[in-house]
Design a protein around this motif. Sequence first.
Motif, PDB file in Angstrom:
ATOM      1  N   SER A   2      -8.812   2.948  14.960  1.00 44.43           N
ATOM      2  CA  SER A   2      -7.759   2.717  15.944  1.00 44.43           C
ATOM      3  C   SER A   2      -6.639   3.749  15.835  1.00 44.43           C
ATOM      4  N   LYS A   3      -6.516   4.384  14.659  1.00 47.07           N
ATOM      5  CA  LYS A   3      -5.472   5.385  14.433  1.00 47.07           C
ATOM      6  C   LYS A   3      -6.004   6.815  14.497  1.00 47.07           C
ATOM      7  N   LEU A   4      -7.327   6.968  14.602  1.00 43.22           N
ATOM      8  CA  LEU A   4      -7.953   8.276  14.446  1.00 43.22           C
ATOM      9  C   LEU A   4      -7.431   9.310  15.431  1.00 43.22           C
ATOM     10  N   ASP A   5      -7.410   8.975  16.717  1.00 44.55           N
ATOM     11  CA  ASP A   5      -6.982   9.947  17.730  1.00 44.55           C
ATOM     12  C   ASP A   5      -5.523  10.353  17.523  1.00 44.55           C
ATOM     13  N   GLU A   6      -4.686   9.391  17.153  1.00 44.67           N
ATOM     14  CA  GLU A   6      -3.265   9.669  16.934  1.00 44.67           C
ATOM     15  C   GLU A   6      -3.078  10.611  15.742  1.00 44.67           C
ATOM     16  N   ILE A   7      -3.854  10.387  14.677  1.00 47.08           N
ATOM     17  CA  ILE A   7      -3.776  11.239  13.484  1.00 47.08           C
ATOM     18  C   ILE A   7      -4.189  12.670  13.819  1.00 47.08           C
ATOM     19  N   ILE A   8      -5.306  12.812  14.520  1.00 43.67           N
ATOM     20  CA  ILE A   8      -5.822  14.140  14.843  1.00 43.67           C
ATOM     21  C   ILE A   8      -4.850  14.886  15.764  1.00 43.67           C
ATOM     22  N   LEU A  58     -11.971   8.562   4.364  1.00 45.96           N
ATOM     23  CA  LEU A  58     -11.927   8.419   2.908  1.00 45.96           C
ATOM     24  C   LEU A  58     -10.546   7.956   2.459  1.00 45.96           C
ATOM     25  N   ASN A  59      -9.489   8.601   2.980  1.00 43.82           N
ATOM     26  CA  ASN A  59      -8.132   8.220   2.594  1.00 43.82           C
ATOM     27  C   ASN A  59      -7.803   6.809   3.049  1.00 43.82           C
ATOM     28  N   ARG A  72       0.832  -1.196   0.000  1.00 41.59           N
ATOM     29  CA  ARG A  72       0.000   0.000   0.000  1.00 41.59           C
ATOM     30  C   ARG A  72       0.868   1.248   0.000  1.00 41.59           C
ATOM     31  N   VAL A  73       0.451   2.256  -0.757  1.00 43.31           N
ATOM     32  CA  VAL A  73       1.220   3.485  -0.901  1.00 43.31           C
ATOM     33  C   VAL A  73       0.482   4.639  -0.240  1.00 43.31           C
ATOM     34  N   GLY A  74       1.147   5.308   0.684  1.00 43.23           N
ATOM     35  CA  GLY A  74       0.638   6.546   1.261  1.00 43.23           C
ATOM     36  C   GLY A  74       1.394   7.702   0.640  1.00 43.23           C
ATOM     37  N   SER A  75       0.684   8.655   0.034  1.00 38.28           N
ATOM     38  CA  SER A  75       1.342   9.718  -0.736  1.00 38.28           C
ATOM     39  C   SER A  75       1.015  11.090  -0.190  1.00 38.28           C
ATOM     40  N   LYS A  89     -12.345  22.559   2.829  1.00 37.69           N
ATOM     41  CA  LYS A  89     -12.251  23.681   1.896  1.00 37.69           C
ATOM     42  C   LYS A  89     -12.025  24.991   2.631  1.00 37.69           C
ATOM     43  N   ARG A  90     -12.294  25.007   3.951  1.00 40.52           N
ATOM     44  CA  ARG A  90     -12.073  26.203   4.754  1.00 40.52           C
ATOM     45  C   ARG A  90     -10.719  26.181   5.454  1.00 40.52           C
ATOM     46  N   TYR A  91      -9.919  25.140   5.231  1.00 39.38           N
ATOM     47  CA  TYR A  91      -8.605  25.041   5.860  1.00 39.38           C
ATOM     48  C   TYR A  91      -7.601  25.944   5.151  1.00 39.38           C
ATOM     49  N   SER A  92      -6.637  26.438   5.893  1.00 41.82           N
ATOM     50  CA  SER A  92      -5.492  27.109   5.283  1.00 41.82           C
ATOM     51  C   SER A  92      -4.571  26.042   4.686  1.00 41.82           C
ATOM     52  N   SER A  93      -3.592  26.480   3.873  1.00 41.48           N
ATOM     53  CA  SER A  93      -2.676  25.513   3.272  1.00 41.48           C
ATOM     54  C   SER A  93      -1.880  24.776   4.347  1.00 41.48           C
ATOM     55  N   GLY A  94      -1.543  25.481   5.444  1.00 43.54           N
ATOM     56  CA  GLY A  94      -0.810  24.835   6.530  1.00 43.54           C
ATOM     57  C   GLY A  94      -1.634  23.768   7.220  1.00 43.54           C
ATOM     58  N   MET A  95      -2.922  24.036   7.440  1.00 40.15           N
ATOM     59  CA  MET A  95      -3.799  23.039   8.062  1.00 40.15           C
ATOM     60  C   MET A  95      -3.997  21.843   7.143  1.00 40.15           C
ATOM     61  N   TYR A  96      -4.162  22.106   5.849  1.00 41.38           N
ATOM     62  CA  TYR A  96      -4.247  21.038   4.853  1.00 41.38           C
ATOM     63  C   TYR A  96      -3.035  20.120   4.976  1.00 41.38           C
ATOM     64  N   LEU A  97      -1.865  20.747   4.997  1.00 42.23           N
ATOM     65  CA  LEU A  97      -0.619  19.983   5.032  1.00 42.23           C
ATOM     66  C   LEU A  97      -0.525  19.137   6.288  1.00 42.23           C
ATOM     67  N   ARG A  98      -0.824  19.729   7.425  1.00 37.08           N
ATOM     68  CA  ARG A  98      -0.725  19.000   8.683  1.00 37.08           C
ATOM     69  C   ARG A  98      -1.597  17.749   8.675  1.00 37.08           C
ATOM     70  N   LEU A  99      -2.842  17.914   8.248  1.00 41.55           N
ATOM     71  CA  LEU A  99      -3.745  16.768   8.249  1.00 41.55           C
ATOM     72  C   LEU A  99      -3.345  15.758   7.182  1.00 41.55           C
ATOM     73  N   ALA A 100      -2.940  16.245   5.997  1.00 37.34           N
ATOM     74  CA  ALA A 100      -2.566  15.332   4.912  1.00 37.34           C
ATOM     75  C   ALA A 100      -1.357  14.493   5.297  1.00 37.34           C
ATOM     76  N   PHE A 101      -0.359  15.107   5.915  1.00 40.50           N
ATOM     77  CA  PHE A 101       0.811  14.335   6.318  1.00 40.50           C
ATOM     78  C   PHE A 101       0.465  13.342   7.415  1.00 40.50           C
ATOM     79  N   ALA A 102      -0.335  13.796   8.374  1.00 42.25           N
ATOM     80  CA  ALA A 102      -0.721  12.904   9.465  1.00 42.25           C
ATOM     81  C   ALA A 102      -1.432  11.666   8.935  1.00 42.25           C
ATOM     82  N   VAL A 103      -2.322  11.861   7.967  1.00 44.26           N
ATOM     83  CA  VAL A 103      -3.046  10.731   7.372  1.00 44.26           C
ATOM     84  C   VAL A 103      -2.075   9.813   6.629  1.00 44.26           C
TER      85      VAL A 103
END
Length: 423
Positions: free
Chosen positions: A138-144, A124-125, A101-104, A158-172
Amino acid sequence: MAKYSVEVNQIGKRYRIGVSTRQYNTLRDTLAGVFHNPKSRLYTKMTEENSFWALKGVSFKVEEGKAIGIIGRNGAGKSTLLKILSRVTEPTEGSALIHGRVGSLLEVGTGFHPELTGRENIFLNGAILGMKRTEIESKLDEIIAFSEVEKFVDTPVKRYSSGMYLRLAFAVAAHLDPEILVVDEVLAVGDAEFQRKCLGKMSDVASQGRTVLFVSHNMSAIMRLTDQTVVLERGKVVMQGPTADAVDYYLSQGFSQEGQHEWKEDEFDKNPAPFHPIRIRVLSEAGTVSDTVRSTEKFYVEMDYSLDEDIAGLRVGFYVISTRGEFVLTSFDVDDPEKFEKYSTRKAGRYTSRCTIPGDFLNEGRFVIGVNASIFKIRTYFHDEQALVFNVNGTGAPGTQWPEPRTGLIRPRLNWEIESKGE
């Protein structure tokens, strides 16, 4: 599991040039257009004139559990390669075998649905990666917690800043247990603290025996995280080997050994006009162009450029880094407040910006000069991260009476006092 987690075989990717983006039609619209104009074709054939190869003949393998770096100048094809490996786009030729599996994390917001909340996008991801809902939960709390967006996790992204997008995307991408983690230079969007946090997490992922493919212009991060590195140049692999050797090659390739570099039009990723770089060179204390200077003597870094029109707020500068990617200094020609006021607007014409590097400052070794011409936080006209390489000869430097290398990037002549207290 296979011996290799990634196998890239003669991949090529060809793109069309100069074709305007057209609206996607239905099959009925397309067929109607063909019957209306029988001489038209469903597809426009790509030729050498209207296309270019972003990648050509790229081949390499990545062993399971290894961290590999991918480096190259802007436009070398790094991001295109990662998009192919992440199945975002298909290669024009060749193949890539991915075992696991690839996480990108390629671009801010890639794989996120803007209308869904942060929490919904995590699920979704995870589903896209083939994970069961119980695994994701099982990973949800750790990701958040890692993303630091707890307060906004139930807000549409869609209301996130680019920094918030990045933080959540990397965590996922990092926490949903992909066998292969693919990370592009997108980390540069984050602040310094979060970048350190992400690099630490990638180091953990690599130490857990999972495969990491990491693209970055930060040579220190490449050195820290990866064992092997692939160097791309104009869509082709020009070197693959131990990271230390690959970084040294990358930072040294294509440089003049005469202490100067004159830019050609085809070196520019984008048109820098109205700023036009002409030449950069290293001058010895005697004023001669040289690729080697003495550490005990001052020397000069000189850049010639021209302006087609007046530019307000322009600053021209350079940075010096080691061949291992460690930054030594950054300096601009209007750092001095008086010069900043005097050259608040530079008239059209030709200029030379010259900087003096004092003696007894740099340690012996090899260094890279990068160049930047910009208006602070508004526009970058020109940026060349490896404009020139020069060498520092340590003859006569402090401590040379002992034939041992001195650690560190600088070698200042410092004042010491020795006081005898008697018996």
